[in-house]
Write a protein that holds these residues in place. Sequence first.
Motif, PDB file in Angstrom:
ATOM      1  N   HIS A  30      68.514  49.331  50.999  1.00  0.00           N
ATOM      2  CA  HIS A  30      69.874  49.834  51.142  1.00  0.00           C
ATOM      3  C   HIS A  30      69.923  51.363  51.210  1.00  0.00           C
ATOM      4  O   HIS A  30      70.772  51.926  51.905  1.00  0.00           O
ATOM      5  CB  HIS A  30      70.761  49.289  50.022  1.00  0.00           C
ATOM      6  N   LEU A  31      69.028  52.035  50.521  1.00  0.00           N
ATOM      7  CA  LEU A  31      68.961  53.492  50.641  1.00  0.00           C
ATOM      8  C   LEU A  31      68.548  53.910  52.045  1.00  0.00           C
ATOM      9  O   LEU A  31      69.052  54.905  52.585  1.00  0.00           O
ATOM     10  CB  LEU A  31      68.002  54.071  49.609  1.00  0.00           C
ATOM     11  N   THR A  32      67.650  53.140  52.665  1.00  0.00           N
ATOM     12  CA  THR A  32      67.255  53.416  54.044  1.00  0.00           C
ATOM     13  C   THR A  32      68.429  53.240  54.989  1.00  0.00           C
ATOM     14  O   THR A  32      68.651  54.055  55.897  1.00  0.00           O
ATOM     15  CB  THR A  32      66.095  52.492  54.456  1.00  0.00           C
ATOM     16  N   ILE A  33      69.200  52.198  54.793  1.00  0.00           N
ATOM     17  CA  ILE A  33      70.383  51.963  55.629  1.00  0.00           C
ATOM     18  C   ILE A  33      71.388  53.098  55.470  1.00  0.00           C
ATOM     19  O   ILE A  33      71.948  53.598  56.450  1.00  0.00           O
ATOM     20  CB  ILE A  33      71.028  50.601  55.293  1.00  0.00           C
ATOM     21  N   ILE A  34      71.617  53.528  54.243  1.00  0.00           N
ATOM     22  CA  ILE A  34      72.564  54.615  53.988  1.00  0.00           C
ATOM     23  C   ILE A  34      72.101  55.901  54.655  1.00  0.00           C
ATOM     24  O   ILE A  34      72.897  56.620  55.268  1.00  0.00           O
ATOM     25  CB  ILE A  34      72.758  54.810  52.469  1.00  0.00           C
ATOM     26  N   THR A  35      70.811  56.193  54.590  1.00  0.00           N
ATOM     27  CA  THR A  35      70.271  57.400  55.217  1.00  0.00           C
ATOM     28  C   THR A  35      70.438  57.340  56.726  1.00  0.00           C
ATOM     29  O   THR A  35      70.852  58.328  57.353  1.00  0.00           O
ATOM     30  CB  THR A  35      68.788  57.561  54.850  1.00  0.00           C
ATOM     31  N   ASN A  36      70.135  56.200  57.325  1.00  0.00           N
ATOM     32  CA  ASN A  36      70.284  56.055  58.774  1.00  0.00           C
ATOM     33  C   ASN A  36      71.743  56.197  59.203  1.00  0.00           C
ATOM     34  O   ASN A  36      72.042  56.839  60.220  1.00  0.00           O
ATOM     35  CB  ASN A  36      69.732  54.709  59.242  1.00  0.00           C
TER      36      ASN A  36
END
Length: 113
Positions: A30-36
């Motif tokens: 989810h942190l990766t999704i937020i960053t993207n």
Amino acid sequence: MRGFSLLEVMVALAIMASVILTVLGAVNYHLTIITNERDSTALTLLARAKMSELMQLTAIPEKSEGTLAPAHPELSWQADISATDLTVLKKLVVRVWRTGDKREVALERYLTQ
């Protein structure tokens, strides 16, 4: 008084470890999704700003490009005007991309002559 056996403690630790690893994997995902999404939003806003800047010109060039330095030296932009099937319309495409990871956002707008 009876306590837990070593086997029961090891099973409980194994269950806890698997739960913790699952939760950490989900948080990382989810942190990766937020960053993207944050990056996509920033690129979209910068592309919209560049398109607005181009729309203020009296004559938009057929092709133009550059960087967004000094504020964002890692970002480049390109604007192209192309003909459409309708002779009264032209398509303006503004692309903004990061040179490091090749993330790109492209916005299109149709212009009347």
